[in-house]
Design an enzyme around this catalytic site. Structure first.
Site, PDB file in Angstrom:
ATOM      1  CG  ASP A  98       3.726 -10.753 -13.563  1.00 22.85           C
ATOM      2  OD1 ASP A  98       3.735 -11.934 -13.065  1.00 22.85           O
ATOM      3  OD2 ASP A  98       4.353 -10.186 -14.550  1.00 22.85           O
ATOM      4  CG  HIS A 117       5.947 -16.651  -8.225  1.00 24.16           C
ATOM      5  ND1 HIS A 117       7.426 -17.010  -8.217  1.00 24.16           N
ATOM      6  CD2 HIS A 117       5.564 -16.562  -9.521  1.00 24.16           C
ATOM      7  CE1 HIS A 117       7.699 -17.383  -9.568  1.00 24.16           C
ATOM      8  NE2 HIS A 117       6.401 -17.265 -10.301  1.00 24.16           N
ATOM      9  CB  SER A 122      11.575 -16.627 -14.919  1.00 22.56           C
ATOM     10  OG  SER A 122      10.311 -15.684 -14.632  1.00 22.56           O
TER      11      SER A 122
HETATM   12  P1  DGP Z   1       7.462 -17.208 -13.318  1.00 25.62           P
HETATM   13  O1  DGP Z   1       7.634 -17.160 -14.832  1.00 25.62           O
HETATM   14  O2  DGP Z   1       6.354 -18.150 -13.067  1.00 25.62           O
HETATM   15  O3  DGP Z   1       8.605 -17.522 -12.541  1.00 25.62           O
HETATM   16  O4  DGP Z   1       6.834 -15.950 -12.893  1.00 25.62           O
HETATM   17  C1  DGP Z   1       7.457 -14.868 -12.527  1.00 25.62           C
HETATM   18  C2  DGP Z   1       6.781 -13.650 -12.799  1.00 25.62           C
HETATM   19  O5  DGP Z   1       7.212 -12.617 -12.036  1.00 25.62           O
HETATM   20  C3  DGP Z   1       6.715 -12.927 -13.977  1.00 25.62           C
HETATM   21  O6  DGP Z   1       5.431 -12.927 -14.708  1.00 25.62           O
HETATM   22  C4  DGP Z   1       7.098 -11.604 -14.239  1.00 25.62           C
HETATM   23  C5  DGP Z   1       7.074 -11.409 -12.670  1.00 25.62           C
HETATM   24  N1  DGP Z   1       8.274 -10.274 -12.046  1.00 25.62           N
HETATM   25  C6  DGP Z   1       9.410 -10.658 -12.538  1.00 25.62           C
HETATM   26  N2  DGP Z   1      10.149  -9.534 -11.997  1.00 25.62           N
HETATM   27  C7  DGP Z   1       9.167  -8.767 -11.444  1.00 25.62           C
HETATM   28  C8  DGP Z   1       9.415  -7.438 -10.336  1.00 25.62           C
HETATM   29  O7  DGP Z   1      10.500  -6.996 -10.482  1.00 25.62           O
HETATM   30  N3  DGP Z   1       8.168  -6.970 -10.126  1.00 25.62           N
HETATM   31  C9  DGP Z   1       7.047  -7.585 -10.594  1.00 25.62           C
HETATM   32  N4  DGP Z   1       5.902  -6.875  -9.975  1.00 25.62           N
HETATM   33  N5  DGP Z   1       7.013  -8.725 -11.235  1.00 25.62           N
HETATM   34  C10 DGP Z   1       7.930  -9.125 -11.453  1.00 25.62           C
END
Ligand code: DGP
Length: 115
Positions: free
Chosen positions: A31, A101, A96
């Site tokens: 993340d 996921h 978000s």
């Molecule tokens: P949620 O809030 O459950 O939808 O989690 C989305 C997650 O995705 C959040 O913890 C941050 C992560 N995230 C958002 N954009 C990116 C990205 O571009 N790369 C990575 N590795 N994680 C991301």
């Protein structure tokens, strides 16, 4: 692949990510905004926006995401101490990115109930 879906682009390799493990069906990567010392996302390559859109045809795939989380937790060394898997569904639960996921979080004590 859905247009303008960040996680579809990561799954396709069009957006880079720190990938820890992958299969034909899913990919797991760190993340970008970790909420614990270990914070990994396991996503299906198939675009499903939220858990509400999943059907019986996705049951085995969803189960394999959980088994992937278990294997990743072992590889990360957090399996014995304990870890948490979280799948947020819709904004009220904190989702978000609208491509399902599974969060795998560990390396610190976890409170309950979650915020
Ligand atoms: P949620 O809030 O459950 O939808 O989690 C989305 C997650 O995705 C959040 O913890 C941050 C992560 N995230 C958002 N954009 C990116 C990205 O571009 N790369 C990575 N590795 N994680 C991301």
């Amino acid at each position: 692949m859905a247009d303008d879906c960040l996680f579809c682009k990561i799954a396709a390799g069009d957006v880079s990510a720190d990938t820890v493990r992958e299969s034909e069906e899913w990919i797991a990567f760190r993340d970008i905004n970790p909420q614990a010392p270990t914070h990994i996302l396991v996503i299906p390559r198939q675009h499903i926006a939220t858990l509400n859109e999943a059907g019986p045809g996705e049951a085995e795939m969803l189960g394999r995401l959980l088994l992937a989380a278990k294997e990743i937790a072992a590889e990360e060394g957090i399996a014995e101490e304990g870890y948490r898997t979280v799948l947020n569904c819709n904004p009220g639960a904190g989702q978000s990115v609208f491509h399902i996921h599974l969060h795998v979080l560990g390396g610190r004590a976890m409170g309950w109930p979650p915020g």
